[in-house]
Design an enzyme around this catalytic site. Structure first.
Site, short mmCIF file in Angstrom:
data_model
loop_
_atom_site.label_atom_id
_atom_site.label_comp_id
_atom_site.label_asym_id
_atom_site.label_seq_id
_atom_site.Cartn_x
_atom_site.Cartn_y
_atom_site.Cartn_z
N ASP A 58 8.35 -13.41 2.10
CA ASP A 58 8.70 -12.66 0.99
C ASP A 58 10.35 -12.36 1.39
O ASP A 58 10.55 -11.90 2.44
CB ASP A 58 7.90 -11.61 0.58
N LYS A 72 10.78 -12.84 -4.56
CA LYS A 72 11.02 -12.69 -5.85
C LYS A 72 11.95 -11.40 -6.10
O LYS A 72 11.77 -10.42 -5.28
CB LYS A 72 9.62 -12.20 -6.58
N GLY A 98 3.87 -5.60 3.08
CA GLY A 98 2.73 -4.77 2.79
C GLY A 98 1.44 -5.37 3.08
O GLY A 98 1.24 -6.03 4.12
N ASP A 99 0.45 -5.41 1.96
CA ASP A 99 -0.88 -6.01 2.18
C ASP A 99 -1.10 -7.22 1.20
O ASP A 99 -0.70 -6.73 -0.12
CB ASP A 99 -2.02 -4.92 2.15
N ALA A 119 2.12 -0.48 1.24
CA ALA A 119 3.41 0.43 1.40
C ALA A 119 2.95 1.87 1.04
O ALA A 119 3.48 2.70 1.61
CB ALA A 119 4.37 -0.18 0.25
N MET A 158 6.49 0.41 -8.13
CA MET A 158 7.46 -0.01 -9.16
C MET A 158 9.00 0.13 -8.86
O MET A 158 9.91 -0.10 -9.69
CB MET A 158 7.20 0.68 -10.51
#
Length: 483
Positions: free
Chosen positions: A250, A272, A304-305, A334, A385
């Site tokens: 990522d 992304k 993160g996971d 996170a 978010m």
């Protein structure tokens, strides 16, 4: 420079070994000898409680008193583990006269053998020695190897030991056996043992031994990279990255984490972004399948996971549908890591008895959330978010009963060198974020526990708050909730 030592592994089962000394060091040496099946004889005026317990159980013999050269009678080895230099020298001299190998703890000059640092995985043992001159270096290397070798190596060693004669009969020439082991160890066998799939591992081994090698499909490991600090990477994640042929990562996976991967692996960014170039999820699926079908070991590396808002489930479904072997290595998500690095406990006996992990990146996803539930007090919201939609979030929570004075913390680049924490109250959340120009990646923690960042912060700079001129505008009146 002293001559190098000759390395060997001694079979001490049911053989007598003398330990001179009855303190903590002697206890450690005796423990190791007992695990090797030796018959320890401990000579000392007194014993530690643990040594005394072993004596009462009949596991060791005790010779009370001060050292006497006759104690060496029948001993294969001797260990001098006292804090008396004269006694240790006497033990070394007596052993030399009787041609008995001696180890004098912390004295390489008096020793005729050294006890190495050991990495042990079942019958597989790795011994590390500095010749007695730098034992801390050997111990440091042992710790590094401990992180790289998982328990699958024990299962491999046990299997190869059981099947040794079968392997030699099937491949009588050393070169053939070497190639066979190389194929086994570079294939799925270690992974199957790691996943506790022992029956499948045995079946794969037998198929390879019989010459019915399975097709050369590769595998995919879905790996969580954590929030950015490379120190939070798990050992299993590090092993997977060091075995990978291809790493699909990522955009938010940190450079510090990527540097820990295999140097000659192929790295492909498949990140992304809400504002820039993004790789479609279908294209990520296609890349995983393409490289796995080519026989490669693929790591899909996620921030993160992978199972917390990471689309890991979707990717496993694709792999399963196409018959590709896979495994999952969880990461520190996170919410957990960023809150901890900001000094914010997600739960607290006085403030929050539950935690909710929430993601919402657009208006449509906002409309699907259970706002009455999210607005309840004495709970912590961890919002994945970034900084999008903060005004709508604030308005909906207040409209459904959450107090405008509820504390928040925006954690930007959590756990990284440039971490920044911005805090304030729900009423001024979007204005405060704009004033401090908070950018993604950022995580929002909302709830009474967020206020603890002011006093409990320990990593990076202290939190910054709302500007002095910020003030609450007219907010929707809270709606009354049914009891």
């Amino acid at each position: 420079m002293s001559a190098p030592l000759f390395p060997l592994f001694a079979d001490l089962r049911d053989r007598r070994v003398l330990i001179v000394g009855g303190g903590a060091v002697a206890e450690r040496k005796t423990d190791a000898l007992l695990r090797a099946g030796a018959r320890p004889r401990v000579g000392a005026p007194e014993l530690t409680p643990r040594l005394q317990g072993w004596r009462e159980e009949g596991r060791i013999d005790w010779i009370p008193g001060r050292f006497d050269a006759q104690w060496l009678s029948g001993a294969w080895l001797v260990v001098a583990a006292t804090d008396d230099t004269a006694v240790n020298r006497a033990v070394a001299a007596a052993a030399e006269a009787r041609h008995v190998l001696a180890n004098v703890v912390d004295d390489a000059e008096l020793s005729t053998f050294q006890v190495p640092a050991i990495v042990e995985r079942g019958p597989l043992q790795i011994a590390i020695s500095s010749g007695g001159g730098a034992p801390m270096l050997a111990r440091h290397l042992r710790r590094q190897l401990e992180t790289l070798l998982d328990d699958a190596w024990a299962s491999l060693a046990e299997l190869f030991t059981r099947k040794r004669q079968h392997i030699r009969q099937r491949f009588p020439q050393p070169a053939e056996r070497r190639r066979f082991f190389e194929r086994l160890l570079s294939g799925p066998l270690p992974r199957l043992f790691r996943q506790q799939q022992h029956t499948q591992a045995e079946q794969h081994f037998q198929a390879m031994l019989d010459g019915h090698a399975p097709s050369a499909h590769g595998s995919v490991a879905i790996v969580g990279a954590g929030p950015g600090d490379a120190g939070l990477l798990t050992l299993n994640a590090l092993r997977a990255m060091n075995e990978a042929d291809v790493i699909l990562h990522d955009r938010l996976v940190s450079e510090d984490v990527l540097r820990l991967g295999r140097r000659d692996a192929t790295y492909i960014e498949v990140g992304k972004s809400a504002t820039g170039h993004s790789t479609r999820q279908d294209d990520i699926h296609a890349l995983m399948l393409e490289h796995a079908r080519a026989g490669k070991r693929v790591v899909r590396l996620k921030g993160g996971d992978p199972f917390v808002f990471g689309r890991g489930g979707e990717e496993l479904e694709i792999l399963r549908a196409h018959g590709i072997s896979y495994e999952v290595v969880p990461g520190i998500t996170a919410a957990v890591a960023c809150a901890a690095y900001a000094g914010i406990p997600l739960t607290h006996r006085d403030h929050a008895q539950s935690v909710k992990l929430v993601t919402a990146h657009c208006k449509d996803s906002f409309d699907t959330l259970d706002w009455p539930s999210l607005a309840q007090e004495r709970q912590t919201l961890a919002m994945y978010m970034g900084v999008a939609g903060l005004e709508g979030l604030r308005d909906r929570l207040v409209a459904h009963g959450r107090a405008p004075s509820t504390p928040f913390a925006l954690i930007e680049n959590g756990s990284r060198r440039d971490q920044r924490v911005v805090n304030g109250t729900l009423a001024d959340l979007p204005e405060t974020a704009r004033f401090h120009q908070v950018r993604s990646p950022a995580l929002l923690i909302l709830g009474e526990v967020a206020a603890l960042a002011d006093t409990l912060h320990w990593f990076g700079a202290p939190p910054v708050g709302a500007p002095a001129h910020t003030h609450s505008r007219n907010l929707p009146a809270p709606t009354l909730q049914a009891a």
